[in-house]
Design a protein around this motif. Structure first.
Motif, PDB file in Angstrom:
ATOM      1  N   LYS A  49     -55.353  -3.169  -2.325  1.00 37.08           N
ATOM      2  CA  LYS A  49     -53.576  -2.391  -3.564  1.00 37.08           C
ATOM      3  C   LYS A  49     -52.010  -3.406  -2.393  1.00 37.08           C
ATOM      4  N   LEU A  50     -51.436  -3.426  -2.233  1.00 33.72           N
ATOM      5  CA  LEU A  50     -50.132  -4.216  -2.087  1.00 33.72           C
ATOM      6  C   LEU A  50     -49.592  -2.943  -1.350  1.00 33.72           C
ATOM      7  N   LYS A  51     -48.399  -3.031  -0.360  1.00 34.05           N
ATOM      8  CA  LYS A  51     -47.903  -2.151  -0.164  1.00 34.05           C
ATOM      9  C   LYS A  51     -46.561  -2.410   0.591  1.00 34.05           C
ATOM     10  N   SER A  52     -45.406  -1.949   0.631  1.00 37.03           N
ATOM     11  CA  SER A  52     -44.233  -2.555   1.246  1.00 37.03           C
ATOM     12  C   SER A  52     -44.213  -1.915   2.737  1.00 37.03           C
ATOM     13  N   ALA A  53     -44.005  -3.044   3.523  1.00 38.78           N
ATOM     14  CA  ALA A  53     -43.925  -3.048   4.875  1.00 38.78           C
ATOM     15  C   ALA A  53     -42.588  -1.520   5.334  1.00 38.78           C
ATOM     16  N   GLU A  54     -41.374  -1.369   4.039  1.00 36.88           N
ATOM     17  CA  GLU A  54     -40.860  -0.826   4.708  1.00 36.88           C
ATOM     18  C   GLU A  54     -40.189   0.677   3.692  1.00 36.88           C
ATOM     19  N   ILE A  55     -41.349   0.709   3.145  1.00 40.84           N
ATOM     20  CA  ILE A  55     -40.786   1.591   1.922  1.00 40.84           C
ATOM     21  C   ILE A  55     -42.295   2.938   2.432  1.00 40.84           C
ATOM     22  N   GLY A  56     -42.076   4.080   2.361  1.00 36.62           N
ATOM     23  CA  GLY A  56     -42.883   5.102   2.896  1.00 36.62           C
ATOM     24  C   GLY A  56     -43.375   4.739   4.225  1.00 36.62           C
ATOM     25  N   ASP A  57     -44.422   5.486   4.233  1.00 40.10           N
ATOM     26  CA  ASP A  57     -44.916   5.749   5.643  1.00 40.10           C
ATOM     27  C   ASP A  57     -46.081   4.820   5.708  1.00 40.10           C
ATOM     28  N   LEU A  58     -45.812   3.741   6.695  1.00 37.03           N
ATOM     29  CA  LEU A  58     -47.265   3.162   6.797  1.00 37.03           C
ATOM     30  C   LEU A  58     -48.644   4.097   7.411  1.00 37.03           C
ATOM     31  N   ASN A  59     -48.885   4.610   8.412  1.00 37.43           N
ATOM     32  CA  ASN A  59     -49.743   5.555   8.498  1.00 37.43           C
ATOM     33  C   ASN A  59     -50.481   4.233   9.561  1.00 37.43           C
ATOM     34  N   LEU A  60     -50.094   3.198  10.371  1.00 34.17           N
ATOM     35  CA  LEU A  60     -50.431   3.765  11.715  1.00 34.17           C
ATOM     36  C   LEU A  60     -51.240   3.807  12.903  1.00 34.17           C
ATOM     37  N   ALA A  61     -49.680   5.050  12.620  1.00 31.66           N
ATOM     38  CA  ALA A  61     -50.203   5.315  14.211  1.00 31.66           C
ATOM     39  C   ALA A  61     -49.201   6.605  13.613  1.00 31.66           C
ATOM     40  N   ASP A  91     -39.902  -2.579  19.311  1.00 31.64           N
ATOM     41  CA  ASP A  91     -39.059  -3.354  20.529  1.00 31.64           C
ATOM     42  C   ASP A  91     -37.681  -3.080  19.647  1.00 31.64           C
ATOM     43  N   SER A  92     -37.354  -3.029  18.304  1.00 24.73           N
ATOM     44  CA  SER A  92     -36.069  -2.504  18.034  1.00 24.73           C
ATOM     45  C   SER A  92     -35.668  -1.227  17.711  1.00 24.73           C
ATOM     46  N   VAL A  93     -34.335  -0.642  18.125  1.00 26.07           N
ATOM     47  CA  VAL A  93     -33.116   0.057  18.081  1.00 26.07           C
ATOM     48  C   VAL A  93     -34.092   1.082  17.439  1.00 26.07           C
ATOM     49  N   SER A  94     -33.316   0.941  15.892  1.00 29.59           N
ATOM     50  CA  SER A  94     -33.943   1.683  15.055  1.00 29.59           C
ATOM     51  C   SER A  94     -34.357   0.715  13.345  1.00 29.59           C
ATOM     52  N   CYS A  95     -34.164   1.532  12.278  1.00 31.61           N
ATOM     53  CA  CYS A  95     -34.720   0.728  11.058  1.00 31.61           C
ATOM     54  C   CYS A  95     -34.455   1.231   9.926  1.00 31.61           C
ATOM     55  N   LEU A  96     -33.894   1.477   8.926  1.00 32.80           N
ATOM     56  CA  LEU A  96     -34.186   2.324   7.805  1.00 32.80           C
ATOM     57  C   LEU A  96     -35.246   1.768   6.673  1.00 32.80           C
ATOM     58  N   SER A  97     -35.730   2.721   6.249  1.00 35.83           N
ATOM     59  CA  SER A  97     -37.369   2.820   5.169  1.00 35.83           C
ATOM     60  C   SER A  97     -36.722   3.681   4.537  1.00 35.83           C
ATOM     61  N   GLY A  98     -36.994   3.336   2.722  1.00 41.86           N
ATOM     62  CA  GLY A  98     -36.913   4.089   1.880  1.00 41.86           C
ATOM     63  C   GLY A  98     -38.652   4.578   1.359  1.00 41.86           C
ATOM     64  N   ASP A  99     -38.269   5.394   0.188  1.00 47.69           N
ATOM     65  CA  ASP A  99     -39.222   6.431  -0.173  1.00 47.69           C
ATOM     66  C   ASP A  99     -40.523   6.063  -0.852  1.00 47.69           C
ATOM     67  N   ALA A 100     -42.034   6.646  -1.047  1.00 46.84           N
ATOM     68  CA  ALA A 100     -42.214   5.626  -1.360  1.00 46.84           C
ATOM     69  C   ALA A 100     -41.871   5.248  -2.521  1.00 46.84           C
ATOM     70  N   SER A 101     -41.492   6.493  -3.441  1.00 50.05           N
ATOM     71  CA  SER A 101     -40.824   6.200  -4.506  1.00 50.05           C
ATOM     72  C   SER A 101     -39.628   5.204  -4.724  1.00 50.05           C
ATOM     73  N   GLY A 102     -39.161   5.126  -4.132  1.00 49.56           N
ATOM     74  CA  GLY A 102     -38.188   4.779  -4.091  1.00 49.56           C
ATOM     75  C   GLY A 102     -37.353   3.101  -4.052  1.00 49.56           C
ATOM     76  N   MET A 103     -36.839   2.367  -4.419  1.00 53.61           N
ATOM     77  CA  MET A 103     -36.816   0.717  -4.235  1.00 53.61           C
ATOM     78  C   MET A 103     -35.762   0.883  -3.130  1.00 53.61           C
ATOM     79  N   SER A 104     -36.875  -0.693  -2.718  1.00 48.65           N
ATOM     80  CA  SER A 104     -36.126  -1.660  -1.679  1.00 48.65           C
ATOM     81  C   SER A 104     -35.129  -1.426  -1.133  1.00 48.65           C
ATOM     82  N   ALA A 105     -35.158  -2.273  -0.224  1.00 53.44           N
ATOM     83  CA  ALA A 105     -32.282  -1.953   0.108  1.00 53.44           C
ATOM     84  C   ALA A 105     -32.809  -4.102  -0.732  1.00 53.44           C
ATOM     85  N   TYR A 106     -33.533  -4.291  -0.882  1.00 54.13           N
ATOM     86  CA  TYR A 106     -33.958  -6.147  -1.751  1.00 54.13           C
ATOM     87  C   TYR A 106     -32.989  -5.751  -3.064  1.00 54.13           C
TER      88      TYR A 106
END
Length: 563
Positions: A419-431, A467-482
């Motif tokens: 499955k394809l998964k966005s790096a900015e939408i929803g939780d990545l659940n990596l940790a 490394d970065s200070v902050s970022c914005l992420s979207g809901d799994a059902s939402g649209m990307s910023a782009y």
């Protein structure tokens, strides 16, 4: 006026051939076609024998007069009609055998003056350029006078005219229908010349398809893949590059029914001998033969692209990659095949294109998804804070920088069982974020949510950021910023998309602002620092802050206090 010195027609033949409007070319023509098929010799000469198209003269003429005299007959006949269903027939005076046709052109409603030389040349070039016989026009030209006929003064300088008007035959059509020849009889130079002739592109084509299909349906096709995308590639009013012919006779130059829109950059000709003579766009859409031709042509294009060497294909994809990718949401039937043709640059490809097959083949053993991120700038995407946790895990990420990629990922949920998964939408659940740390940041997170309530949906500690200070992420059902940016740029009204502000709980700036809050929640500069954390998240994804001047002042003040 058009004249010939042929055998002409008797009165009875005039009635038989011209007496019934549009009678020619129906039963008699089809009967002759069937006979030619039986003898295995379908010839282009059939078109023209039965007057097919004769009555199209009334498109440009109010009246058509035919004067004809049969060879060996003493009587000539004059036929006249306005094309409205009736005609007159009378005896006339005609000295020689043969036929003369006179068109009385309409005075209004014509886009061109068909008495002009250039207009006649254009019509012949467009409709009869490849017929087997030369179309010759007697053209007036200026020719130098012989030196002995030029009047000169005492010093030998010409006085008066130095040229004279002469009429010379000029062949208007090329007759080079190379698609009808076996491939072995056509040189590369002839292919290139023909491509330039039909495409008006002076670059050599990247590759070509020359095929003759024989079976229940028969047709010839010569298709070219351009080496450069045309300037109007993505204009809505652009024309496709497929010219449709029937036995070398031009039918139309923008045959969208023969090639899907996402392959509209393909140039070439298709010559189908069995087309309905009353062809129109509506008929083409329903014609089984046309649908069969289209299916075979698309298959051949896919085969050609699949067999290209990597370097050649990368050159092609640089020019036409966005068009190929647009086939994913457009062509459900061929979606799987198209998915093998699309390419992306990645966080690990060092600027090279990677196919989805290559990506899946080198996925880590513990990697569950095909990760991607969308945006308009490859450099910004490669450095996005959303990818930091993925980079730590050494997971490769597809960098999608074409607007069409947003529709690709919606229409292609998986590839190769992944499955394809966005790096900015929803939780990545990596940790997981430590519960103790969550508790420590609880009050500070709630404060930020209150301060930024009009801008964000939620504030939380991030598992993405390293490394970065902050970022914005979207809901799994939402649209990307782009995607939101694309929709707004197209003029569509979009409800405000509130996203999640994620904080790096280990970053010194976040820790410092949290400390300031815990020391004195009423500190005057604290709201500015909260806004600064939000603005940094916007900038990190390539966005624009609402008030750049105020952002600059806040950063300046913060730097001054730390110096």
């Amino acid at each position: 006026m058009v004249s010939d010195n042929g055998i002409g027609m008797t009165r009875d033949e005039v009635v038989e051939n011209l007496g019934t409007i549009a009678k020619s070319g129906t039963a008699a023509f089809m009967a002759a076609m069937e006979e030619s098929k039986k003898s295995d010799s379908i010839s282009p000469e059939l078109i023209g024998q039965f007057g097919v198209g004769f009555y199209s003269s009334f498109i440009v003429a109010d009246k058509v007069v035919v004067e004809t005299r049969k060879a060996g007959e003493g009587e000539a006949v004059r036929w006249e009609s306005d094309g409205l269903g009736s005609y007159t027939l009378e005896t006339c005076a005609k000295k020689d055998h043969g036929t003369t046709i006179t068109l009385y052109l309409k005075e209004e409603g014509l886009e061109e003056n068909f008495t002009e030389e250039w207009a006649i040349k254009r019509v012949v070039k467009q409709h009869s350029d490849f017929v087997a016989y030369p179309v010759i026009m007697n053209v007036e030209k200026d020719e130098p006078l012989p030196d002995e006929e030029v009047i000169k003064d005492a010093e030998g300088k010409p006085i008066g005219e130095t040229t004279k008007k002469v009429f010379k035959d000029e062949t208007l059509n090329s007759m080079k229908a190379i698609w009808t020849k076996p491939k072995g009889e056509v040189t590369d130079e002839e292919y290139d010349e023909f491509y330039r002739h039909i495409s008006h592109d002076w670059n050599a084509p990247l590759d070509k398809i020359h095929m003759k299909f024989e079976g229940t349906t028969e047709y010839d096709a010569l298709l070219f893949v351009p080496s450069k995308a045309p300037m109007d590639m993505y204009y809505s009013e652009k024309k496709t590059g497929i010219h449709l012919y029937s036995k070398r006779v031009f039918i139309m130059d923008d045959c969208t029914e023969l090639m899907p829109e996402y392959l509209g950059f393909i140039k070439g000709v298709v010559d189908a001998s069995d087309l309905n003579l009353n062809v129109s766009r509506e008929i083409l859409q329903q014609d089984r033969l046309v649908r069969n031709i289209r299916k075979n042509l698309v298959k051949k294009v896919f085969e050609l692209l699949t067999k290209m060497e990597k370097e050649t294909y990368d050159t092609f994809f640089n020019e036409f990659g966005a068009a190929i990718k647009s086939g994913i949401p457009m062509d459900h039937e061929n979606r799987e095949k198209i998915s093998t043709l699309i390419r992306y640059k990645t966080t690990q490809s060092d600027g090279a294109y990677v196919s989805l097959e290559e990506y899946v083949a080198r996925m880590k053993e513990d990697q569950e998804f095909i990760y991607y991120i969308t945006g308009e700038n490859l450099i910004s995407l490669a450095g996005s804070p959303h990818l930091e946790a993925l980079k730590v895990k050494d997971y490769e990420v597809l960098l999608m920088s074409d607007p069409v990629d947003e529709w690709v990922v919606q229409s292609l949920p998986e590839f190769g069982g992944k499955k394809l998964k966005s790096a900015e939408i929803g939780d990545l659940n990596l940790a997981d974020v430590d519960d103790e740390k969550k508790e420590a940041f609880k009050n500070f997170v709630e404060y930020l949510k209150t301060q930024l309530d009009e801008e964000i949906k939620e504030v939380k500690l991030s598992s993405r950021l390293k490394d970065s200070v902050s970022c914005l992420s979207g809901d799994a059902s939402g649209m990307s910023a782009y995607m939101e940016k694309i929709m707004k740029a197209s003029g569509q009204e979009m409800p405000k998309q509130k996203r999640v502000l994620e904080l790096n709980g280990d970053h010194p700036l976040v820790v410092a602002v949290k400390g300031l809050f815990e020391k004195d929640p009423g500190t005057p500069v604290l709201p500015d620092h909260a806004q600064l954390l939000f603005d940094l998240a916007i900038i990190s994804e390539g966005g624009r802050v609402e008030d750049p001047a105020l952002f600059s002042k806040r950063v300046g003040d913060l730097m001054a206090k730390t110096m």
